[in-house]
Design a protein around this motif. Structure first.
Motif, PDB file in Angstrom:
ATOM      1  N   ARG A 298       0.829  -1.217   0.000  1.00 33.12           N
ATOM      2  CA  ARG A 298       0.000   0.000   0.000  1.00 33.12           C
ATOM      3  C   ARG A 298       0.860   1.263   0.000  1.00 33.12           C
ATOM      4  NH1 ARG A 298      -2.795  -2.944   4.009  1.00 33.12           N
ATOM      5  NH2 ARG A 298      -1.941  -1.573   5.629  1.00 33.12           N
ATOM      6  N   ALA A 299       1.984   1.217   0.727  1.00 25.60           N
ATOM      7  CA  ALA A 299       2.864   2.386   0.792  1.00 25.60           C
ATOM      8  C   ALA A 299       3.427   2.719  -0.585  1.00 25.60           C
ATOM      9  CB  ALA A 299       3.990   2.140   1.788  1.00 25.60           C
ATOM     10  N   LEU A 300       3.823   1.705  -1.336  1.00 19.86           N
ATOM     11  CA  LEU A 300       4.341   1.969  -2.684  1.00 19.86           C
ATOM     12  C   LEU A 300       3.239   2.442  -3.616  1.00 19.86           C
ATOM     13  CD1 LEU A 300       7.218   1.701  -3.913  1.00 19.86           C
ATOM     14  CD2 LEU A 300       6.936   0.803  -1.614  1.00 19.86           C
ATOM     15  N   ASP A 301       2.046   1.892  -3.464  1.00 20.32           N
ATOM     16  CA  ASP A 301       0.926   2.337  -4.294  1.00 20.32           C
ATOM     17  C   ASP A 301       0.630   3.822  -4.080  1.00 20.32           C
ATOM     18  OD1 ASP A 301       0.592  -0.185  -5.351  1.00 20.32           O
ATOM     19  OD2 ASP A 301      -1.038  -0.753  -3.990  1.00 20.32           O
ATOM     20  N   ALA A 302       0.785   4.286  -2.833  1.00 23.76           N
ATOM     21  CA  ALA A 302       0.442   5.668  -2.495  1.00 23.76           C
ATOM     22  C   ALA A 302       1.615   6.636  -2.645  1.00 23.76           C
ATOM     23  CB  ALA A 302      -0.079   5.722  -1.054  1.00 23.76           C
ATOM     24  N   ALA A 303       2.805   6.129  -2.929  1.00 27.54           N
ATOM     25  CA  ALA A 303       4.006   6.974  -2.964  1.00 27.54           C
ATOM     26  C   ALA A 303       3.971   7.943  -4.141  1.00 27.54           C
ATOM     27  CB  ALA A 303       5.255   6.095  -3.040  1.00 27.54           C
ATOM     28  N   GLU A 304       4.628   9.086  -3.952  1.00 27.86           N
ATOM     29  CA  GLU A 304       4.702  10.102  -4.976  1.00 27.86           C
ATOM     30  C   GLU A 304       5.560   9.636  -6.150  1.00 27.86           C
ATOM     31  OE1 GLU A 304       3.287  13.129  -5.260  1.00 27.86           O
ATOM     32  OE2 GLU A 304       2.115  12.737  -3.440  1.00 27.86           O
ATOM     33  N   PRO A 305       5.152   9.934  -7.394  1.00 29.98           N
ATOM     34  CA  PRO A 305       6.023   9.638  -8.531  1.00 29.98           C
ATOM     35  C   PRO A 305       7.375  10.323  -8.365  1.00 29.98           C
ATOM     36  CG  PRO A 305       3.811  10.240  -9.268  1.00 29.98           C
ATOM     37  CD  PRO A 305       3.860  10.524  -7.796  1.00 29.98           C
ATOM     38  N   GLY A 306       8.428   9.623  -8.745  1.00 34.06           N
ATOM     39  CA  GLY A 306       9.765  10.167  -8.619  1.00 34.06           C
ATOM     40  C   GLY A 306      10.417   9.930  -7.278  1.00 34.06           C
ATOM     41  N   SER A 307       9.657   9.421  -6.303  1.00 36.03           N
ATOM     42  CA  SER A 307      10.235   9.157  -4.986  1.00 36.03           C
ATOM     43  C   SER A 307      11.106   7.907  -5.028  1.00 36.03           C
ATOM     44  CB  SER A 307       9.136   9.007  -3.933  1.00 36.03           C
ATOM     45  OG  SER A 307       8.213   7.992  -4.285  1.00 36.03           O
ATOM     46  N   SER A 308      12.031   7.823  -4.075  1.00 36.23           N
ATOM     47  CA  SER A 308      13.021   6.746  -4.034  1.00 36.23           C
ATOM     48  C   SER A 308      12.789   5.893  -2.793  1.00 36.23           C
ATOM     49  CB  SER A 308      14.425   7.356  -4.011  1.00 36.23           C
ATOM     50  OG  SER A 308      15.404   6.363  -3.908  1.00 36.23           O
TER      51      SER A 308
END
Length: 388
Positions: A298-308
């Motif tokens: 879920r955290a990756l699904d909600a993460a901002e584009p371009g985030s690492s």
């Protein structure tokens, strides 16, 4: 031997999953020893044909740590408890093919009806953590607590990643099962009923939950070694402890170190470090985010584009997340990438064999839990399901 050379600035950059990597300096999602491809290209078609022939009679479950070639044929993917729940929610399915490890298939057998048959494609697919808590050892530990007069004040709590025998022991002794996502609720429940907890079999989940989420200190926790008399602890230590942690751990999550976190932050200051609570306490403390397998997804699904993101969990899942999120940088937390070796025993040849055996009217590798153990284990699982 080739003389070591200082890597170039390009080589020291953190690389995305699926690109070339220098294992001496970079993190990515490649590894020198890739899993072998399916032994026969026709296996995919054979799997499709067998699954189609079985129709609604079969329900295939795939754990998140499984290979992509296996996940392709899963009707549902998830963590161990979600998959057991899904099996129980399909009472019309005659066969449950569990692509996971042994304790997961046991839980499915406990939660499904007597008419359903649970199949594990490879009986060698075990779990090193679950194997670290053997019923005889746990009973010896309980006997030691009784001799000290503290068993009556102790509530056993076992992680889902444990054998049916251990779940049965916990159910018989007034305890509860927990998952990595509801461990705090389970411990709250236990401390409403006792003064201390015997936590099985993963020391790290128990410690991280007690200290990180419940305000305890490391001094409130002791580590019980089943290979030593009284766990290698004094009577005073056992009497004073709030958390008696079993000496068990996950062979994959236990590999991540504080140095891994520090190094990835030096190389990429803007990285988000996301780890599973089965990781060591110092790793969890140093991470930005901590959560179960489902939480990580879920955290990756909600993460901002371009985030690492540097992720501390099993590689098959990390690679799948990287492929699903090409707009984000996703890397494995450790330099030396690591699959769960026992989980990866379930491969396409084993799955095809299992399905074709079912088509032929034979039930291979059926997993069954004896009725008495199943009844007590179900009690512990039902207590978990009733948690607020």
């Amino acid at each position: 031997m080739t003389e070591w050379q200082e890597p170039s600035s390009t080589a020291t950059a953190l690389l995305l999953l699926g690109r070339a990597s220098d294992p001496g300096s970079e993190r990515g999602v490649d590894c020198p020893g890739e899993l072998p491809a399916a032994s026969d290209p026709g296996l995919v078609e054979r799997a499709r044909a067998a699954k189609a022939a079985l129709g609604d009679r079969v329900f295939v479950l795939g754990h998140h740590y499984q290979r992509d070639e296996v996940i392709e044929f899963a009707d549902v993917t998830g963590d161990s408890f979600k998959l057991a729940q899904q099996a129980a929610a399909r009472p019309d399915a005659e066969f449950i093919v569990f692509c996971g490890v042994h304790f997961m298939a046991e839980s499915a057998d406990i939660l499904t009806t007597a008419d359903q048959q649970v199949v594990l494609p490879d009986l060698a697919a075990g779990c090193s953590m679950a194997d670290m808590a053997v019923l005889g050892q746990v009973e010896d530990c309980w006997d030691a607590l009784e001799e000290l007069g503290i068993a009556g004040a102790t509530v056993p709590v076992t992680y889902m990643n444990s054998s049916a025998d251990i779940k049965g022991f916990v159910g018989r002794n007034g305890g509860v099962v927990c998952t990595s996502s509801n461990a705090k609720r389970a411990l709250d429940w236990a401390f409403e009923r006792g003064e201390k907890v015997l936590f099985l079999p993963d020391q790290h989940l128990g410690r991280n939950t007690a200290v990180g989420e419940m305000g305890m200190t490391l001094d409130d926790c002791v580590l019980y070694d089943p290979h030593k008399k009284n766990g290698g602890l004094t009577a005073e230590q056992l009497k004073n402890a709030k958390m008696i942690l079993w000496r068990g751990h996950c062979s994959v999550h236990g590999r991540f170190t504080l140095e891994n976190v520090q190094e990835v932050r030096r190389q990429r200051p803007d990285v988000n470090v996301l780890v599973h609570p089965e990781c060591r306490h110092e790793v969890v403390q140093a991470a930005d985010y901590v959560g179960s397998t489902e939480y990580i997804i879920r955290a990756l699904d909600a993460a901002e584009p371009g985030s690492s993101w540097a992720i501390g969990t099993e590689l098959n899942l990390v690679r799948r997340l990287a492929n699903a999120h090409p707009d984000k940088e996703v890397m494995f937390l450790e330099k030396t990438v690591c699959y769960c070796s026992t989980m990866n025993r379930i491969d396409l040849p084993h799955l095809v064999w299992s399905l074709e055996e079912l088509v032929a009217g034979r039930v291979p590798n059926q997993i069954t839990v004896d009725p008495d153990t199943s009844r007590h284990a179900r009690t512990a699982l039902d207590r978990m399901l009733a948690l607020p």
